[in-house]
Design an enzyme around this catalytic site. Structure first.
Site, PDB file in Angstrom:
ATOM      1  N   THR A 143       8.206   7.286  -7.944  1.00  0.00           N
ATOM      2  CA  THR A 143       6.952   6.787  -7.887  1.00  0.00           C
ATOM      3  C   THR A 143       6.082   7.956  -7.849  1.00  0.00           C
ATOM      4  OG1 THR A 143       6.781   6.971  -5.489  1.00  0.00           O
ATOM      5  CG2 THR A 143       7.783   4.707  -6.660  1.00  0.00           C
ATOM      6  N   ARG A 144       4.759   7.592  -8.103  1.00  0.00           N
ATOM      7  CA  ARG A 144       3.750   8.731  -8.009  1.00  0.00           C
ATOM      8  C   ARG A 144       3.628   9.194  -6.692  1.00  0.00           C
ATOM      9  NH1 ARG A 144      -2.073   6.471  -9.709  1.00  0.00           N
ATOM     10  NH2 ARG A 144      -1.446   5.102  -7.865  1.00  0.00           N
ATOM     11  N   PHE A 145       3.827   8.661  -5.709  1.00  0.00           N
ATOM     12  CA  PHE A 145       3.791   9.106  -4.357  1.00  0.00           C
ATOM     13  C   PHE A 145       4.880  10.040  -3.972  1.00  0.00           C
ATOM     14  CE2 PHE A 145       5.415   8.774   0.039  1.00  0.00           C
ATOM     15  CZ  PHE A 145       4.130   9.161   0.798  1.00  0.00           C
ATOM     16  N   GLU A 146       6.215   9.544  -4.470  1.00  0.00           N
ATOM     17  CA  GLU A 146       7.305  10.545  -4.452  1.00  0.00           C
ATOM     18  C   GLU A 146       7.072  11.874  -5.043  1.00  0.00           C
ATOM     19  OE1 GLU A 146      12.323  10.248  -4.903  1.00  0.00           O
ATOM     20  OE2 GLU A 146      11.140   8.724  -5.413  1.00  0.00           O
ATOM     21  N   ASP A 162       3.843  -6.515   1.377  1.00  0.00           N
ATOM     22  CA  ASP A 162       3.104  -5.364   1.679  1.00  0.00           C
ATOM     23  C   ASP A 162       1.822  -5.997   2.468  1.00  0.00           C
ATOM     24  OD1 ASP A 162       1.095  -2.926   1.560  1.00  0.00           O
ATOM     25  OD2 ASP A 162       3.088  -2.018   0.742  1.00  0.00           O
ATOM     26  N   LYS A 197       3.814  12.091  14.497  1.00  0.00           N
ATOM     27  CA  LYS A 197       3.560  12.665  15.914  1.00  0.00           C
ATOM     28  C   LYS A 197       4.236  11.797  16.958  1.00  0.00           C
ATOM     29  CE  LYS A 197      -1.447  13.746  14.870  1.00  0.00           C
ATOM     30  NZ  LYS A 197      -2.789  13.212  15.176  1.00  0.00           N
ATOM     31  N   ASP A 236       5.929   4.762   6.491  1.00  0.00           N
ATOM     32  CA  ASP A 236       5.060   5.599   7.170  1.00  0.00           C
ATOM     33  C   ASP A 236       6.069   6.654   8.237  1.00  0.00           C
ATOM     34  OD1 ASP A 236       2.994   6.988   8.857  1.00  0.00           O
ATOM     35  OD2 ASP A 236       1.605   5.323   8.365  1.00  0.00           O
ATOM     36  N   ASP A 253       2.446  -8.877   7.174  1.00  0.00           N
ATOM     37  CA  ASP A 253       3.511  -7.820   7.993  1.00  0.00           C
ATOM     38  C   ASP A 253       4.788  -8.342   7.944  1.00  0.00           C
ATOM     39  OD1 ASP A 253       5.103  -7.160  10.385  1.00  0.00           O
ATOM     40  OD2 ASP A 253       3.032  -6.449  11.339  1.00  0.00           O
ATOM     41  N   ASP A 299      10.759  10.965   2.412  1.00  0.00           N
ATOM     42  CA  ASP A 299      10.357  12.222   2.188  1.00  0.00           C
ATOM     43  C   ASP A 299      10.140  13.155   3.116  1.00  0.00           C
ATOM     44  OD1 ASP A 299       7.833  11.569   2.421  1.00  0.00           O
ATOM     45  OD2 ASP A 299       7.023  12.418   0.751  1.00  0.00           O
TER      46      ASP A 299
END
Length: 219
Positions: free
Chosen positions: A198-201, A80, A134, A130, A107, A166
């Protein structure tokens, strides 16, 4: 393969908490790998592991640490760009007493290009990249033909890539790009029990986001 030039990630704020910085300072020599242009010796790095998986974009590392805990015979290289997440993952690795996770801050494209030997990985995890929603930013989406070609070159025969998102338009993009790849076969699968929420999910689920998992095998 030429080095990629388009970033597939956003540069977020790099504010790091005290505990995260302490974990970085204390545990870098144990868990960190400096980004370089030298190939990793995975057999030396994970001498007791039956397989090695590269995880791209681990966020704050919750899922990475839990999967590493549940699969102690698998070696994980977690990549990451964000320093706070690296510090948090170091803290979790230490908390769980894990010896099968190593972390590189950098990267993923460049790390694969320079540091990962051809046909050396058993799998790749790409959880919630990510989506770049757009249209003018779609070229920044990590899942594209060049990325799949790069991943395929690093996987052993029969190796896999598991992707979760998601964002429904990105899920449709993933299906289209992967279906067109000559390197992979597979498609949408049920969320596997081994992949923690995960918390994000969880935040996405509370917003009625539809989570899709995909698994593709190198042919």
């Amino acid at each position: 393969m030429e080095e990629p030039t388009v970033r597939s990630y956003r540069i977020r704020g790099s504010r790091i908490t005290g505990p995260q910085q302490i974990a970085l300072d204390k545990h870098w020599d144990s868990y960190g790998i400096q980004e370089s242009q030298e190939r990793l010796d995975l057999k030396t790095l994970f001498p007791d592991s039956r397989q090695v998986i590269l995880e791209i974009g681990f966020g704050m590392g919750e899922a990475t640490a839990l999967i590493g805990r549940d699969f102690p015979e698998t070696g994980f290289i977690a990549v990451d760009v964000h320093r706070p997440g690296v510090g948090k993952l170091f803290a979790l690795i230490h908390e769980y007493g894990l010896s099968n996770i190593r972390v590189i801050q950098g990267d993923a494209h460049m790390i694969m290009h320079h540091m990962i030997e051809e046909e050396s990985l058993d799998g790749v995890h790409l959880f919630f990249p990510d989506p770049w929603p757009k249209k003018r930013h779609h070229k920044r989406r990590i899942v594209n033909a060049n990325f799949l070609e790069q991943v395929a070159s690093k996987l052993k025969a029969g190796g896999f890539i598991h992707i979760a998102t998601d964002w429904v338009p990105y899920a449709e993009w993933i299906e289209e790009v992967c279906a067109a790849s000559p390197h992979f076969s597979g498609g949408k699968v049920e969320r596997p029990d081994w992949r923690p929420v995960t918390r994000f999910e969880g935040q996405g689920i509370t917003k009625d986001h539809q989570v899709n998992d995909f698994r593709y095998v190198k042919v």
